[in-house]
Design an enzyme around this catalytic site. Structure first.
Site, mmCIF file in Angstrom:
data_model
loop_
_atom_site.group_PDB
_atom_site.id
_atom_site.type_symbol
_atom_site.label_atom_id
_atom_site.label_comp_id
_atom_site.label_asym_id
_atom_site.label_seq_id
_atom_site.Cartn_x
_atom_site.Cartn_y
_atom_site.Cartn_z
ATOM 1 N N TYR A 197 0.853 -1.181 0.000
ATOM 2 C CA TYR A 197 0.000 0.000 0.000
ATOM 3 C C TYR A 197 0.892 1.235 0.000
ATOM 4 O O TYR A 197 1.583 1.517 0.978
ATOM 5 C CB TYR A 197 -0.890 -0.029 1.242
ATOM 6 C CG TYR A 197 -2.048 0.953 1.246
ATOM 7 C CD1 TYR A 197 -2.318 1.797 0.183
ATOM 8 C CD2 TYR A 197 -2.888 1.033 2.357
ATOM 9 C CE1 TYR A 197 -3.374 2.676 0.202
ATOM 10 C CE2 TYR A 197 -3.963 1.911 2.388
ATOM 11 C CZ TYR A 197 -4.200 2.735 1.314
ATOM 12 O OH TYR A 197 -5.248 3.622 1.340
ATOM 13 N N LYS B 213 -1.033 -1.091 -4.354
ATOM 14 C CA LYS B 213 -2.224 -0.261 -4.213
ATOM 15 C C LYS B 213 -1.758 1.179 -4.073
ATOM 16 O O LYS B 213 -1.023 1.511 -3.137
ATOM 17 C CB LYS B 213 -3.034 -0.681 -2.982
ATOM 18 C CG LYS B 213 -4.232 0.235 -2.697
ATOM 19 C CD LYS B 213 -4.946 -0.151 -1.410
ATOM 20 C CE LYS B 213 -6.111 0.791 -1.136
ATOM 21 N NZ LYS B 213 -6.810 0.482 0.124
#
Length: 292
Positions: free
Chosen positions: A131, A156
């Site tokens: 992330y 992400k």
């Protein structure tokens, strides 16, 4: 990693006394699964990852895996101190999760080599999607290095730097190949999907899917009036108070007649007038797609 469409990030329900409400969580995830998400990401940011104990985290992931029952891949949040992240990863593997969303380490910020070593240990347990947000801002060269780590399967993007994500994608495609997954992980990602699709990124996480999966699915299928008449005002509402990216989602689930309890500190629940505005937005969104 074969992910497609909209990614579902469930909230984590609590009782009024503050305990994890497992049966409500199963109902919440089951309702979402009926709308065909591309993946279920349990105990992540929208699921109040940072407020869960180790035992609660393990229970959330177990419930998600049992409820999904193979209908969609299940990813678990993991992160923080290395020991905690390894314990979360181990519990997720034991529960049968398909992979991990690796949250940025809290406060501690070392060298690029240190972060790669951190990721490598966790990815040895389950496949990892990194992330990118907060303290984790990666150069294209760093993304390539991470994409070469066994078990690291995707990124992400929670930054929204289109130039940076384009250069990272080009570098990975050139140096590693096409098997690495990129997806838009901005809050209310629908508002920026036009830009990401221009880069060739079709996959995104949807906060709206957690409380109005019919609206999220209609947008995915081409109902773009929602962009100006639902998503843009929702983003304005979300921006009013820090933490509303979670608190408003939980309020939306509650408006769907599911008692999911309050958010945990340091988050605060949405103010009554803001919940009323959210309810009006949901009603208007549904009027656009012809559902009650």
């Amino acid at each position: 990693m074969n992910l497609s469409g909209v990614l579902f990030f469930p909230i984590t329900p609590f009782t009024l006394s503050g305990k994890l409400a497992e049966e409500v969580l199963a109902e919440h995830i089951g309702r979402g699964l009926d709308h065909g998400p591309g993946g279920v990401f349990a105990a992540c940011g929208t699921g109040e990852f940072s407020s869960l104990s180790e035992a609660e985290h393990a229970a959330v992931v177990r419930v998600a895996v049992e409820t999904a029952a193979g209908r969609a891949p299940v990813f678990a949040g993991a992160g923080g101190p290395l020991g905690a992240a390894l314990a979360q990863a181990g519990a997720a593997r034991e529960a049968g999760a398909d992979g991990l969303l690796l949250m940025p380490p809290y406060l501690a910020k070392g060298t690029s080599e240190g972060f790669v070593a951190y990721v490598r240990e966790i990815a040895a347990i389950l496949p990892v999607i990194i992330y990118q947000r907060g303290s984790v801002v990666l150069t294209p060269e760093q993304v390539v290095e991470l994409a070469r780590v066994p078990g690291v399967v995707g990124l992400k993007d929670g930054l929204g730097d289109i130039d940076l994500i384009q250069r990272s994608m080009l570098a990975v495609r050139k140096e590693v190949g096409d098997g690495f997954t990129f997806f838009n992980g901005l809050p209310t990602a629908e508002l920026t999907m036009g830009a990401y699709r221009g880069l060739g990124v079709e996959l995104y996480s949807s906060a709206v899917f957690a409380f109005a999966p019919d609206i999220a699915t209609a947008y995915l299928n081409g109902e773009h009036r929602l962009l100006t008449e639902f998503y843009e005002p929702l983003v304005r509402l979300r921006s009013k108070v820090p933490g509303y990216a979670v608190a408003l989602v939980k309020a939306g689930v509650r408006l769907g007649s599911l008692d999911v309890g309050p958010v945990r500190p340091p988050l605060v629940d949405a103010a009554p007038e803001d919940v009323a505005e959210l309810e009006s937005l949901i009603k208007h969104g549904r009027s656009l797609i012809g559902t009650p």
